[in-house]
Design a protein around this motif. Structure first.
Motif, mmCIF file in Angstrom:
data_model
loop_
_atom_site.group_PDB
_atom_site.id
_atom_site.type_symbol
_atom_site.label_atom_id
_atom_site.label_comp_id
_atom_site.label_asym_id
_atom_site.label_seq_id
_atom_site.Cartn_x
_atom_site.Cartn_y
_atom_site.Cartn_z
ATOM 1 N N HIS A 244 -1.078 8.850 39.569
ATOM 2 C CA HIS A 244 -1.946 9.079 38.553
ATOM 3 C C HIS A 244 -2.010 10.491 38.158
ATOM 4 C CE1 HIS A 244 -5.561 9.028 35.923
ATOM 5 N NE2 HIS A 244 -5.519 7.606 35.988
ATOM 6 N N PRO A 245 -1.103 10.942 37.390
ATOM 7 C CA PRO A 245 -0.866 12.386 37.204
ATOM 8 C C PRO A 245 -2.314 12.850 36.226
ATOM 9 C CG PRO A 245 0.926 11.352 36.194
ATOM 10 C CD PRO A 245 -0.065 10.320 36.754
ATOM 11 N N THR A 246 -2.797 13.846 36.691
ATOM 12 C CA THR A 246 -4.128 14.553 36.023
ATOM 13 C C THR A 246 -3.735 14.860 34.499
ATOM 14 O OG1 THR A 246 -3.347 16.854 36.943
ATOM 15 C CG2 THR A 246 -4.877 15.330 38.240
ATOM 16 N N SER A 247 -2.281 15.124 34.400
ATOM 17 C CA SER A 247 -2.223 15.657 33.014
ATOM 18 C C SER A 247 -1.597 14.379 32.172
ATOM 19 C CB SER A 247 -0.756 16.371 33.037
ATOM 20 O OG SER A 247 0.360 15.704 33.579
ATOM 21 N N CYS A 248 -1.925 12.927 32.607
ATOM 22 C CA CYS A 248 -1.557 11.873 31.844
ATOM 23 C C CYS A 248 -2.665 10.723 31.970
ATOM 24 C CB CYS A 248 -0.235 11.360 32.328
ATOM 25 S SG CYS A 248 0.132 9.792 31.452
ATOM 26 N N PRO A 249 -3.833 11.126 31.389
ATOM 27 C CA PRO A 249 -4.929 10.309 31.535
ATOM 28 C C PRO A 249 -4.877 9.102 30.508
ATOM 29 C CG PRO A 249 -5.747 12.025 30.460
ATOM 30 C CD PRO A 249 -4.306 12.444 30.752
ATOM 31 N N GLY A 250 -5.171 7.739 30.749
ATOM 32 C CA GLY A 250 -5.103 6.658 29.932
ATOM 33 C C GLY A 250 -3.805 6.453 29.621
ATOM 34 N N PRO A 251 -3.178 5.860 28.473
ATOM 35 C CA PRO A 251 -1.956 5.236 27.948
ATOM 36 C C PRO A 251 -1.081 6.759 27.817
ATOM 37 C CG PRO A 251 -3.436 4.313 26.607
ATOM 38 C CD PRO A 251 -4.362 5.282 27.494
ATOM 39 N N PRO A 252 -0.061 6.779 28.229
ATOM 40 C CA PRO A 252 0.924 5.700 28.532
ATOM 41 C C PRO A 252 0.889 5.457 29.997
ATOM 42 C CG PRO A 252 2.308 7.765 28.502
ATOM 43 C CD PRO A 252 0.862 7.990 28.043
ATOM 44 N N CYS A 253 -0.172 6.228 30.818
ATOM 45 C CA CYS A 253 -0.075 6.051 32.200
ATOM 46 C C CYS A 253 -0.766 4.760 32.635
ATOM 47 C CB CYS A 253 -0.435 7.275 32.824
ATOM 48 S SG CYS A 253 0.588 8.813 32.880
ATOM 49 N N TYR A 254 -1.977 4.504 31.956
ATOM 50 C CA TYR A 254 -2.663 3.477 32.230
ATOM 51 C C TYR A 254 -3.172 2.933 31.030
ATOM 52 C CZ TYR A 254 -6.009 0.075 33.963
ATOM 53 O OH TYR A 254 -6.729 -0.993 34.331
ATOM 54 N N ASN A 255 -3.143 1.655 30.701
ATOM 55 C CA ASN A 255 -3.724 0.875 29.543
ATOM 56 C C ASN A 255 -4.491 -0.263 29.933
ATOM 57 O OD1 ASN A 255 -4.149 -0.802 27.347
ATOM 58 N ND2 ASN A 255 -1.990 -0.804 26.594
ATOM 59 N N PRO A 256 -5.930 0.297 29.869
ATOM 60 C CA PRO A 256 -7.020 -0.651 30.018
ATOM 61 C C PRO A 256 -7.077 -1.960 29.623
ATOM 62 C CG PRO A 256 -7.719 1.082 28.923
ATOM 63 C CD PRO A 256 -6.250 1.222 29.049
ATOM 64 N N LYS A 257 -6.494 -2.034 28.315
ATOM 65 C CA LYS A 257 -6.543 -3.388 27.789
ATOM 66 C C LYS A 257 -5.481 -4.312 28.558
ATOM 67 C CE LYS A 257 -7.505 -1.647 23.054
ATOM 68 N NZ LYS A 257 -7.196 -1.487 21.987
#
Length: 101
Positions: free
Chosen positions: A56-69
């Motif tokens: 979970h890179p700190t420079s990559c919050p949310g999409p594209p690193c994680y898609n909550p939907k």
């Protein structure tokens, strides 16, 4: 180096090919290929057992690193180095076979 190129590859969910570039301590050149790997139905804080949660890179919050939907989370890249010499010389039997098909 464009630090955002891997993220573009992740957003497109596709193969990232770079090169050719010189290999360190060698006269050889190579291409690199990387494909982003995502896991479905995963929590955003999933660390897969890694104490530093480097997935979970700190420079990559949310999409594209994680898609909550979709609950899809980036895990990392599968990668390979390809010797560029035969490809650039044009004498690769496997490449010739692909081009013939």
């Amino acid at each position: 180096v464009d630090e955002y190129v891997p993220y573009k590859s992740m957003e497109q969910d596709g193969l990232l090919i770079k090169g050719p570039f010189p290999l360190t301590n060698s006269e050889a050149h190579a291409f690199s290929a990387g494909y982003p790997i995502f896991f479905n139905d995963t929590d955003e804080d999933e660390s897969w057992g890694h104490p530093d949660n480097i997935t979970h890179p700190t420079s990559c919050p949310g999409p594209p690193c994680y898609n909550p939907k979709t609950r899809e989370k980036f895990w990392g890249f599968a990668g390979v180095l390809i010797n560029a010499g035969p490809i650039l010389a044009g004498n690769n039997v496997h490449l010739d076979r692909l081009l013939a098909d």
